[in-house]
Design an enzyme around this catalytic site. Sequence first.
Site, short mmCIF file in Angstrom:
data_model
loop_
_atom_site.label_atom_id
_atom_site.label_comp_id
_atom_site.label_asym_id
_atom_site.label_seq_id
_atom_site.Cartn_x
_atom_site.Cartn_y
_atom_site.Cartn_z
N ASP A 17 0.80 -0.92 -0.14
CA ASP A 17 0.22 -0.16 -0.08
C ASP A 17 0.98 1.27 -0.06
OD1 ASP A 17 -2.92 1.59 -0.23
OD2 ASP A 17 -1.85 2.43 2.04
N CYS A 34 -4.18 -2.25 -1.83
CA CYS A 34 -4.86 -0.25 -1.49
C CYS A 34 -5.55 0.61 -3.69
CB CYS A 34 -3.02 0.50 -2.11
SG CYS A 34 -3.15 1.92 -2.85
N CYS A 43 -11.31 3.25 0.42
CA CYS A 43 -10.15 3.44 0.35
C CYS A 43 -8.92 2.73 1.40
CB CYS A 43 -9.59 5.04 0.02
SG CYS A 43 -8.11 5.20 0.93
N1 DGL Z 1 -4.66 3.09 0.60
C1 DGL Z 1 -5.03 3.67 -0.22
C2 DGL Z 1 -6.44 3.09 -1.24
O1 DGL Z 1 -6.76 2.49 -0.97
C3 DGL Z 1 -4.36 5.03 -0.80
C4 DGL Z 1 -4.67 5.93 -0.29
C5 DGL Z 1 -3.96 7.27 -0.91
O2 DGL Z 1 -2.41 6.99 -0.83
O3 DGL Z 1 -3.99 8.45 -1.52
O4 DGL Z 1 -7.28 3.69 -2.01
#
Ligand code: DGL
Length: 258
Positions: A12, A75, A177
């Site tokens: 991630d 992610c 997210c």
């Molecule tokens: N944790 C990530 C997601 O699921 C991204 C968060 C980021 O880096 O903006 O989208």
Amino acid sequence: MERRSTSVVVFDSGIGGLNLLCACAARVPDAHYYYIADTENVPYGNRPHEEIMRLTLSALDGIEELEPAALVVACNTVTANCIDELRHMYSFPVVGIQPAVKQAARCGGRCLVLATKSTIASPSFINLVNRFAPADTTAVGCEQLAAYVEQNVLSLPEELPDGLLPDVRADSVVLGCTHYAFVKRQIESKYNCPVFDGTEGTAAHFLEIMGIADHSYAKNGDFRPPTEKELKITYKCQNSVKYAQIVKYLFSIHGRGS
Ligand code: DGL
């Protein structure tokens, strides 16, 4: 039968993937997990596609040497932007996470998807919503929320500061997210409706993938947190002490970190 320790890479931009890491470790406790986070460049979500691709490839550089049984892209932003390329590049399976809009479809009414700007703009997200989301779905890019969670995860308030979440009415909310899972309770109390995230579904898919290669993994249900002796996680990021502390906390509150 004695099994050779299997390695699994979980990636991630930051802490967001730790919930999914724990959910995977609860299902396959004897693997050696490598948690890669791009702590220097988090958050990814407001960046253009090409930059997310470049940062992802650089963060994952060299993972083939770990001979992973699978790469778990924990992610939504990287899944939305890079999953096809990653699947082409690697010979091992690549598991991605997507907003759980299908689950929200059961609720009816108005569905609010909270995700990063980049996820919402991606063709794969638009396709997902068109195919599986309730007819009345609104997607909102929360430009500051992932960075806020990344910075404040160890001292999150009961109510989030104004401006981080949209002021709209919803009958269901989807967390698109992985960072947002850390503020699920706050989101539930703001919108006062069911809140869905893709952690469990993705971990179930991960177990299926692992079960294809090794049938002893292919049993569902009966999960337990790995024992301290069993749990093997190598953190490839800055702040690894903080990350390990969060994982310990997640196992202590949920037993399996989700
Ligand atoms: N944790 C990530 C997601 O699921 C991204 C968060 C980021 O880096 O903006 O989208």
